[in-house]
Design a protein around this motif. Structure first.
Motif, PDB file in Angstrom:
ATOM      1  N   GLN A   1       0.835  -1.204   0.000  1.00 54.85           N
ATOM      2  CA  GLN A   1       0.000   0.000   0.000  1.00 54.85           C
ATOM      3  C   GLN A   1       0.874   1.259   0.000  1.00 54.85           C
ATOM      4  OE1 GLN A   1      -2.707   0.306   3.277  1.00 54.85           O
ATOM      5  NE2 GLN A   1      -4.003   1.764   2.178  1.00 54.85           N
ATOM      6  N   GLN A   2       1.931   1.209   0.811  1.00 52.72           N
ATOM      7  CA  GLN A   2       2.832   2.364   0.883  1.00 52.72           C
ATOM      8  C   GLN A   2       3.503   2.634  -0.463  1.00 52.72           C
ATOM      9  OE1 GLN A   2       5.363   1.564   4.175  1.00 52.72           O
ATOM     10  NE2 GLN A   2       5.843   3.713   4.502  1.00 52.72           N
TER      11      GLN A   2
ATOM     12  N   GLN B   1       0.634   4.040  -2.971  1.00 55.04           N
ATOM     13  CA  GLN B   1      -0.098   5.259  -2.611  1.00 55.04           C
ATOM     14  C   GLN B   1       0.283   6.485  -3.456  1.00 55.04           C
ATOM     15  OE1 GLN B   1      -2.526   4.946  -0.300  1.00 55.04           O
ATOM     16  NE2 GLN B   1      -3.177   7.055  -0.717  1.00 55.04           N
TER      17      GLN B   1
ATOM     18  N   LEU C   1      -1.456   7.351  -6.749  1.00 56.11           N
ATOM     19  CA  LEU C   1      -2.814   7.891  -6.774  1.00 56.11           C
ATOM     20  C   LEU C   1      -2.810   9.412  -6.880  1.00 56.11           C
ATOM     21  CD1 LEU C   1      -4.413   5.619  -4.020  1.00 56.11           C
ATOM     22  CD2 LEU C   1      -4.397   5.307  -6.494  1.00 56.11           C
TER      23      LEU C   1
END
Ligand SMILES: Cc1cc2nc3c(=O)[nH]c(=O)nc-3n(C[C@H](O)[C@H](O)[C@H](O)COP(=O)(O)OP(=O)(O)OC[C@H]3O[C@@H](n4cnc5c(N)ncnc54)[C@H](O)[C@@H]3O)c2cc1C
Length: 449
Positions: free
Chosen positions: A267-268, A271, A274
């Motif tokens: 996720q890091q 991110q 996005l």
């Protein structure tokens, strides 16, 4: 052109496929090119490769070497000549699990390699397609799904078993023939026929995989945003972008792979992507690496994908380069534009360490067109991108010529490649020798193939 094969050596009995053989239709062609060779030798050993080389010499047949048949130039087939096909040589063995050292035969497809290594918790970053062959990719580069984490495939080749054009069988490693090892790691196609590689794999089972779609503004700010994110990204993250026209709106379809099975790490890493513009996430999963270089990709090659392709490396995506990329993908005769992130581990090796010298560039741009568009149409688009490029990767070029050689192997690298091709292949059995004059680097595809 129809050529009839003369007397064949007895040691190749049953391994020479001629046009009257029912297997011939599935062996004559490559992915991009329909061929009509006089014969295809299905080699099962290095000795068979040496015998086939002798046969080609004795009967003065043009020679083509084939591992997976995915080469974009179609050089793994010909008309009226002999093809040495290595697809029967596809063993994958773990030699030393602690050292992560594996032996891979040149005729294996990368899907088969991923499949064989998965039970050992090992993987080799290769490319984005499971049907690509080991031999063509591991002798030239290997810009794969894990390129920023692992580096190029050639960076991890520790030894190569080679049959030289005169039939001699050699093991090239740092002690025994380091010059041959050097040239086989980036420019191997002109030096010898690789029959197997020893490659250091990486510990890997599952990876983070995401697909995102971003609207691309004509000014190219989204692409610059992507490039800025990748310049700061952790090495675990590698991405590929396909620029597509959706009505009047250009879109970037981004595939992101994170070399980790930890959801927080994934996720890091994802991110910041996005934030590059108006982005929607299509999917994000943790998947086995084998899903990305999948056995579902395996297929026969029958010339089903005629295309014309060229490429260049970008040090930086400047505002002008970003605008040119958007225009190339959305103009009246658009090219299919792919961007591959580099940097990370791909930038670690000394540029002189292998025949793949390009280590400072951040992005690979690949431009392709499909019939009825041909080379002149691609050239018209590429002429606008070429001034932004700095070098090229020989494996994404469908019409390699002297200009390609100079872009792929600039300066002292090209001089050394030329010398070594001449030393190992003095009669130019494998490759037309590149011109000895130092052609100034230019990014334009000039040939008509
Ligand atoms: C759909 C597709 C996706 C691709 N994706 C990627 C990617 O993600 N990353 C990437 O880096 N590349 C990629 N490529 C390019 C790929 O690296 C080259 O096309 C490569 O040459 C294919 O290897 P092959 O063994 O299938 O080639 P083949 O068609 O079998 O051979 C092509 C040429 O390579 C040389 N060669 C082949 N085998 C040997 C050998 N054993 N010893 C010496 N020389 C040999 C010969 O000159 C031969 O003519 C892709 C290509 C396609 C068509």
């Amino acid at each position: 052109m129809t050529t009839t094969l003369g007397t064949s050596p007895t040691d190749l009995a049953g391994k020479i496929i001629t046009p009257d053989d029912r297997r011939y239709p599935l062996l004559r062609s490559t992915y991009t090119t329909t061929g009509r060779p006089a014969a295809v030798v299905l080699a099962e050993s290095a000795a068979d490769v040496a015998s086939a080389l002798r046969l080609a010499r004795e009967q003065q047949l043009p020679l083509a070497v084939r591992s997976g048949g995915h080469g974009l130039s179609g050089s793994a087939t010909n008309n009226g000549g002999l093809v040495i096909d290595l697809s029967e040589m596809r063993r994958v063995d773990v030699l030393d699990r602690d050292a992560r050292l594996v032996r891979v035969e040149a005729g294996a497809r990368w899907a088969q390699v991923a499949q064989a290594l998965a039970p050992h918790g090992l993987a080799i970053s290769s490319g984005d397609h499971g049907n690509v062959g080991v031999g063509g990719l591991a002798t030239a580069g290997g810009i794969g799904w894990l390129v920023r984490h692992y580096g190029l495939t050639v960076d991890h080749v520790r030894a190569v078993e080679v049959v030289l054009p005169d039939g001699t069988q050699v093991r090239a490693d740092p002690v025994n023939d380091p010059d041959l090892l050097w040239v086989m790691r980036g420019a191997g196609a002109g030096a010898g026929i690789a029959v197997a590689f020893e490659i250091e794999a990486t510990e890997l089972r599952d990876v983070g995989f995401a697909q995102l779609v971003a609207r691309v503004d004509p000014a190219g700010e989204t692409l610059q945003g992507w490039s800025d994110v990748m310049a700061q990204a952790p090495r675990e993250l590698s991405t590929k972008v396909i620029l597509a026209s959706h009505g009047t709106t250009p879109l970037a379809v981004i595939t992101a792979v994170v070399a980790s099975d930890n959801p927080a790490t994934i996720q890091q890493a994802l991110q910041p992507l996005l934030g590059i513009g108006e982005v929607t996430v299509q999917q994000a999963h943790i998947v086995p690496y084998t899903d990305l270089v999948s056995t579902a990709h395996l297929h026969r090659n029958t010339g089903q994908m005629p295309s014309t392709t060229t490429n260049g490396l970008l040090t930086d995506i400047t505002p002008d380069a970003a605008r040119a990329l958007v225009t190339a993908a959305t103009g009246p005769d658009p090219a299919l534009i792919q961007l591959r992130s580099l940097g990370g581990a791909a930038g670690d090796p000394d540029p002189a360490a292998t025949a793949f010298t390009h280590r400072h560039q951040e992005t690979l741009v690949i431009a392709s067109m499909f019939p009825p568009h041909d080379r002149p149409a691609l050239s018209a688009v590429w002429d606008t991108l070429a001034p932004h490029t700095d070098g090229a990767y020989v494996n994404f070029e469908s019409a390699p010529d002297d200009t390609t050689f100079t872009r792929a192997y600039p300066g002292p690298t090209g001089t050394r490649v030329r010398e070594l091709w001449k030393r190992y292949d003095p009669d130019s059995i494998l490759h037309r020798p590149p011109s000895t004059s130092e052609t100034p680097p230019s990014g334009s595809p000039s040939s008509s193939r």
